[in-house]
Design a protein around this motif. Structure first.
Motif, short mmCIF file in Angstrom:
data_model
loop_
_atom_site.label_atom_id
_atom_site.label_comp_id
_atom_site.label_asym_id
_atom_site.label_seq_id
_atom_site.Cartn_x
_atom_site.Cartn_y
_atom_site.Cartn_z
N ALA A 1 19.36 -1.12 -6.52
CA ALA A 1 18.41 -0.03 -6.34
C ALA A 1 18.00 0.50 -7.70
CB ALA A 1 19.01 1.09 -5.49
N THR A 2 16.93 1.28 -7.71
CA THR A 2 16.46 1.92 -8.93
C THR A 2 16.32 3.42 -8.68
OG1 THR A 2 15.22 -0.05 -9.60
CG2 THR A 2 14.61 2.04 -10.63
N ALA A 3 16.96 4.19 -9.54
CA ALA A 3 16.84 5.65 -9.48
C ALA A 3 15.77 6.09 -10.47
CB ALA A 3 18.18 6.31 -9.82
N LEU A 4 14.93 7.00 -10.02
CA LEU A 4 13.87 7.53 -10.87
C LEU A 4 14.04 9.04 -11.01
CD1 LEU A 4 12.41 5.20 -8.84
CD2 LEU A 4 10.63 5.55 -10.55
N ASN B 1 0.82 -1.20 0.00
CA ASN B 1 0.00 0.00 0.00
C ASN B 1 0.86 1.26 0.00
OD1 ASN B 1 -2.60 -1.33 0.23
ND2 ASN B 1 -1.99 -1.86 2.31
N ALA B 2 1.91 1.23 0.80
CA ALA B 2 2.80 2.39 0.86
C ALA B 2 3.62 2.51 -0.42
CB ALA B 2 3.72 2.27 2.07
N GLY C 1 5.14 6.64 -6.51
CA GLY C 1 5.17 7.30 -7.81
C GLY C 1 4.43 8.63 -7.81
N SER C 2 3.33 8.71 -7.07
CA SER C 2 2.54 9.94 -7.03
C SER C 2 3.27 11.07 -6.31
CB SER C 2 1.21 9.69 -6.35
OG SER C 2 0.44 8.71 -7.04
#
Length: 307
Positions: A275-278, A103-104, A109-110
């Motif tokens: 990890a993933t950087a956005l 849920n968290a 993304g928002s």
């Protein structure tokens, strides 16, 4: 050895913690982008959005004996806006993605897009703060006359009146608009038209009219033709509790948008086991059309309402 019934507290260390719901801390939705003239900077057309305004010409009376020999020279003025890029950078490790509540995680993304929309709104409010014409009095409450005066200054501007087809918008902090509500529900106050609210409207019970609307639902209609909007992203000065709202033609402020909001991702296997950087981006800029004529800043008290 313990004696007694086994309840959840007895086995607290064995009860998993479940997050049934998650939410983003609420913030004020963007107002300004929807109240201005939005233009698109198309691809492959350079980095600058340009508009040319043509100066007005003068006509003259012509009689039967007049030999018209008074050519009017045409002239133009270039109005340019260069969109710039804003961005939000976040990094989420694989361990976080696997371990936190779904849920968290769904809210992550928002958060970045909300940050972009908030900055877009704040930049529009900053454009109001840059107006060359300023009404209102710091320390004094917002008055209907402030809004009416600004509206007529715009629609009947002696240099260049605003287009009649474009709506007039008035954007203020809720703490400023509260003064309008209080004014409209107070007996005997002077209205924009010069008339006064009678006791049937201003006294209890409030059942109809502007006073009733302000008392029951908050007044968010029009004053002198200006549509009222609340924007909690307006900055309140910490020193004197003033805020700078404004009244403007929808054509006064131009929001030029380039590339639509987009997201880039990058894998970072070297960080924390993966990890993933956005990278969230947007491209835009505001500009004032017919500067000094169609936009009026209104600075008034914005102290928090008290009971």
């Amino acid at each position: 050895m313990a004696v007694g019934n086994t309840i959840t507290d007895s086995l607290a260390d064995s009860v998993p913690t479940m997050i049934a719901s998650a939410r983003i801390v609420r913030e004020f939705a963007g107002v300004m982008p929807n109240l201005v003239d939005r233009q698109r900077l198309d691809s492959n057309t350079g980095t600058v959005w340009n508009e040319v305004s043509m100066a007005k010409l003068s006509a003259q009376a012509v009689t039967e004996s007049t030999e018209l020999d008074n050519p009017q020279q045409m002239s133009d003025t270039l109005f340019s806006i260069t969109p710039t890029v804003i961005g939000v950078h976040t990094i989420i490790t694989d361990r976080v993605a696997l371990r936190i509540s779904a849920n968290a995680y769904a809210q992550t993304g928002s958060l970045a897009q909300n940050a972009i929309e908030r900055k877009k709104d704040v930049d529009g409010l900053t454009a109001i703060d840059g107006a060359s014409t300023v009404f209102g009095n710091g320390g004094a409450g917002l008055d209907t006359s402030d809004i009416a005066s600004a509206t007529y200054r715009i629609t009947s501007n002696t240099t260049e009146p605003a287009p009649a087809s474009a709506p007039i918008n008035a954007v203020f902090h809720g703490f400023q608009l509260a003064d309008i509500d209080f004014q409209l529900t107070t007996p005997g106050i002077t209205q924009v038209s010069g008339a006064t609210i009678n006791e049937a409207q201003a006294g209890a019970p409030l059942t109809s009219g502007i006073a009733a609307e302000a008392f029951q639902n908050r007044y968010r209609g029009t004053i002198a033709g200006a549509r009222l909007f609340e924007d909690g992203n307006l900055t309140i000065d910490s020193g004197d509790d003033d805020a700078k709202g404004g009244v403007f033609s929808q054509m006064a402020l131009v929001l030029v948008e380039g590339r639509s909001p987009y997201v880039e991702t990058k894998r970072m296997p070297e960080l924390g086991g993966g990890a993933t950087a956005l990278y969230h981006y947007d491209e835009y800029a505001y500009g004032e059309r017919s500067a000094g004529n169609w936009l009026v800043e209104v600075e008034t008290d914005a102290s928090a309402p008290t009971g």
